[in-house]
Design a protein around this motif. Structure first.
Motif, short mmCIF file in Angstrom:
data_model
loop_
_atom_site.label_atom_id
_atom_site.label_comp_id
_atom_site.label_asym_id
_atom_site.label_seq_id
_atom_site.Cartn_x
_atom_site.Cartn_y
_atom_site.Cartn_z
N PHE A 1 0.83 -1.16 0.04
CA PHE A 1 -0.03 0.22 -0.02
C PHE A 1 1.06 1.21 -0.05
O PHE A 1 1.92 1.40 0.48
CB PHE A 1 -0.90 0.08 1.28
N ASP A 2 0.47 2.35 -0.50
CA ASP A 2 1.03 3.62 -0.38
C ASP A 2 0.64 4.29 0.72
O ASP A 2 -0.13 3.98 1.73
CB ASP A 2 0.65 4.34 -1.81
N SER A 3 1.32 5.61 0.87
CA SER A 3 0.85 6.28 2.14
C SER A 3 -0.48 6.70 2.55
O SER A 3 -1.12 7.14 3.49
CB SER A 3 1.65 7.57 2.24
N GLN A 4 -1.43 6.61 1.40
CA GLN A 4 -2.77 6.84 1.46
C GLN A 4 -3.58 5.59 1.58
O GLN A 4 -4.81 5.38 1.65
CB GLN A 4 -3.20 7.58 0.22
N LEU A 5 -2.82 4.44 1.86
CA LEU A 5 -3.62 3.19 2.00
C LEU A 5 -4.36 2.81 0.57
O LEU A 5 -5.23 2.12 0.64
CB LEU A 5 -4.50 3.13 3.06
N SER A 6 -3.67 3.04 -0.37
CA SER A 6 -4.29 2.60 -1.79
C SER A 6 -3.35 1.34 -2.17
O SER A 6 -1.96 1.43 -1.93
CB SER A 6 -4.17 3.74 -2.88
N GLU A 7 -4.09 0.35 -2.52
CA GLU A 7 -3.16 -0.80 -2.92
C GLU A 7 -2.42 -0.40 -4.10
O GLU A 7 -3.12 -0.18 -5.04
CB GLU A 7 -4.35 -2.03 -2.99
N SER B 1 -0.94 -6.96 -5.15
CA SER B 1 -1.46 -7.77 -4.42
C SER B 1 -1.02 -9.13 -5.27
O SER B 1 -1.19 -9.06 -6.39
CB SER B 1 -2.87 -7.61 -3.92
#
Length: 137
Positions: free
Chosen positions: A85-91, A94
């Motif tokens: 995930f990135d810092s914005q919690l976007s995947e 996976s």
């Protein structure tokens, strides 16, 4: 007269106990020595996850009844995945992992594997000439 091989294992953790079962299954005499005074001397951690290859390895080492007990005490969960995930919690990525995993309580697993352990024996070395472990005191 041929002397039967007798393997001495220092440590009654999960690895030492699984090894002892595998050797016994192969017809080899085994003695396991553990420095702790009993199985309840200290905590064992929480859980261990077994992927299919780990479960297959245990099945190869253990008598079928013992392996059945391991599986009966485990929680099975299917097809976990790994993700980033990135810092914005976007995947970002996976990937599904293959096969069912088993989650086993470490202390329960150790108890299931426990068989013929000599507790209270600290191994300090090996006397190769005498063919024995050296346990002081």
């Amino acid at each position: 007269m041929t002397e039967q091989l007798h393997v001495l294992i220092a440590g009654a953790g999960i690895g030492g106990l699984a090894l002892a079962h595998g050797l016994r299954r192969a017809g080899i005499r085994v003695s396991v020595f553990e420095q702790d005074g009993s199985i309840d001397s200290r905590g064992q951690g929480y859980r261990i996850n077994l992927r299919p290859v780990g479960d297959q390895a245990l099945a190869a080492c253990l008598p079928p009844a013992v392996h059945d007990r391991v599986r009966a005490t485990a929680y099975a969960f299917g097809r976990p995945k790994i993700a980033g995930f990135d810092s914005q919690l976007s995947e970002l990525f996976s990937r599904e992992l293959s096969g069912e995993q088993l989650s086993v309580d470490r202390s329960v697993l150790r108890r299931v594997l426990l068989d013929e352990v000599h507790f209270g024996h600290t191994v300090a070395g090996v006397d190769e000439a005498a063919g024995r472990l050296v346990c002081p005191g």
